[in-house]
Scaffold this active site. Structure first.
Site, PDB file in Angstrom:
ATOM      1  N   ASP A  87       1.040  -0.905  -0.172  1.00 41.64           N
ATOM      2  CA  ASP A  87      -0.426  -0.195  -0.247  1.00 41.64           C
ATOM      3  C   ASP A  87       1.112   1.039   0.061  1.00 41.64           C
ATOM      4  O   ASP A  87       2.209   1.191   0.442  1.00 41.64           O
ATOM      5  CB  ASP A  87      -0.959  -0.017   1.044  1.00 41.64           C
ATOM      6  CG  ASP A  87      -0.241   0.198   2.316  1.00 41.64           C
ATOM      7  OD1 ASP A  87       0.625  -0.614   2.489  1.00 41.64           O
ATOM      8  OD2 ASP A  87      -0.999   0.683   3.843  1.00 41.64           O
ATOM      9  N   GLU A 182       0.305  -1.308   5.652  1.00 43.66           N
ATOM     10  CA  GLU A 182       1.529  -1.411   6.264  1.00 43.66           C
ATOM     11  C   GLU A 182       1.205   0.654   7.143  1.00 43.66           C
ATOM     12  O   GLU A 182       1.319   0.914   8.486  1.00 43.66           O
ATOM     13  CB  GLU A 182       3.045  -1.619   6.062  1.00 43.66           C
ATOM     14  CG  GLU A 182       3.660  -1.104   6.994  1.00 43.66           C
ATOM     15  CD  GLU A 182       4.160   0.006   6.848  1.00 43.66           C
ATOM     16  OE1 GLU A 182       5.338   0.283   7.113  1.00 43.66           O
ATOM     17  OE2 GLU A 182       3.988   1.270   6.126  1.00 43.66           O
TER      18      GLU A 182
HETATM   19 ZN   LIG Z   1       6.794   2.303   4.383  1.00 44.48          ZN
END
Ligand SMILES: [Zn+2]
Length: 416
Positions: A87, A182
């Site tokens: 992401d 993340e």
């Molecule tokens: Zn990163």
């Protein structure tokens, strides 16, 4: 030294991945937070399968798993995992990213064509001084680039390609993990550690070439709720105690020496990130950060003390402070496995770079993986100025990261 084959180059992989929008969304309740992250996951799986990595797959949560079987006769080589996230940050658009390669950089200003006010200057990006003669990739001015962390993805993918195509490079079993979400702190929420079966892992998500990070912040969230007293404003004299105004006074009383804008290096901070409220009740959400877990407690006490002090003027009002653990500094775990960090530094040196051990004023998937029992330092990916329109990475740094990953696989085999 093995000669690398960069025919399907790391930069081609990288420019392909950044053109796929994978922005995560902190307001979403689903997992992954955005379905579109799976579009990149599918491409990565296809490419891994094409390389001959037959167990590559995307699971229902959007994780990509794959393993490269060992090709060494040694039986005691531990399984090592390499990890990057798919992401990109919710802070800046990742839609229609148009990567631009500025070949043979000579120190000039890099003007981004779709927004000519976006100019990368050496004075504002000091690491550019180490890139003379290199090829720099930027976005076109209206989006982030996504080098965080698609540089890491491209590097791990290319390292897989090198390992598969160079059977003379001996290595143990290598486990690959690509995570969604993340950037919104959920990257390992649904990770299957048993499936990974790894002894140690490395995130490839760091900044400058040569850096390895063995330390992250420890992080708590704090919710301060203020219960004031409401009254009709026309008849409020001597009665009303506005929770909004109390919250304002508390925030104003925070010490500047304990703020993100007033700290650096190993200093921690207390940072209000959201405020909501009306006269009767107000909440302030804080993030609390430090490298030292005990200091987190002190920082929370600062908020508590300020709240108590301010409320001395408001005898009918009260407050509560709820602290929630977010993640912990991975160093205390990594210190138990010094060779995991040492081999990483050795791999960087073998690549011809000066190895530098650093700490991150933030967290990584690795901080949580480490605390879950999988020691996981962070190795450079070459990404710079992430989460913004001036994000950049150089092709040469990405190639160095590929070599570092390959060297690391060899070192684990050699030393086992
Ligand atoms: Zn990163």
């Amino acid at each position: 030294m093995v000669k690398m084959n960069f025919k399907f180059s790391v930069s081609q992989r990288f420019t392909r991945y950044v053109s796929i929008d994978t922005q995560s969304d902190p307001t979403s309740q689903s997992f992954p937070s955005t379905e579109k992250q799976k579009n990149l996951g599918k491409v990565l799986v296809e490419e891994l399968l094409e390389m001959g990595i037959t167990d590559a797959h995307l699971d229902e949560f959007g994780y990509v798993y794959a393993t490269i079987p060992a090709n060494t006769s040694k039986e005691n080589v531990p399984v090592i995992c390499f990890c990057s996230h798919m992401d990109t940050s919710p802070d800046c658009s990742g839609e229609n990213v148009k990567p631009i390669i500025h070949y043979n950089y000579q120190g000039q200003d890099l003007i981004l064509p779709d927004a000519p006010s976006q100019i990368l200057k050496k004075s504002e990006h000091p690491d550019l001084k180490n890139q003379i003669g290199n090829d720099i990739i930027t976005a076109s001015g209206t989006t982030l680039l996504g080098a965080d962390n698609k540089a890491g993805l491209a590097e791990i993918m290319d390292a897989c390609y090198q390992l598969i195509n160079h059977p003379e490079i001996k290595h143990g079993k290598i486990s690959i993990l690509f995570t969604p979400d993340e950037e919104i702190g959920r990257g390992v929420d649904h990770v299957d550690l048993e499936k990974l079966g790894a002894f140690a892992a490395y995130t490839i998500d760091g900044e400058s070439a040569g850096h390895l990070e063995n330390e992250t912040f420890s992080a708590d969230g704090a919710k301060l709720t203020i219960y004031g007293v409401s009254a009709h404003p026309g008849f409020a004299k001597g009665k009303m105690e506005s929770a909004i105004k109390i919250a304002g006074e508390m925030i104003a009383a925070l010490p500047s020496g304990l703020s993100p804008e007033g700290t650096s290096g190993k200093e921690g901070f207390v940072h209000p990130v959201a405020i909501n409220g009306h006269v009767e009740q107000a909440t302030v959400d804080f993030i609390i950060r430090d490298f030292n877990d005990e200091k987190l407690v002190h920082h929370a006490d600062v908020i508590r003390r300020i709240a108590q002090d301010v409320l001395k003027k408001y005898p009918s009002s009260t407050f509560t402070l709820d602290i929630k653990e977010q993640y912990r500094n991975m160093k205390k775990v990594l210190d138990q496995y010094p060779h995991v960090v040492e081999y990483g530094l050795e791999a960087i040196r073998r690549t011809g770079l000066e190895a530098k051990l650093c700490s991150i004023r933030g967290g990584t998937d690795g901080s949580r993986l480490s605390l879950m029992g999988l020691p996981c330092p962070n190795i450079f990916a070459g990404e710079h100025a992430f989460h913004g329109k001036q994000e950049w990475v150089s092709i040469q740094d990405m190639e160095k990261a590929v070599e570092t990953i390959v060297n690391l696989c060899m070192i684990w085999e050699e030393k086992s």
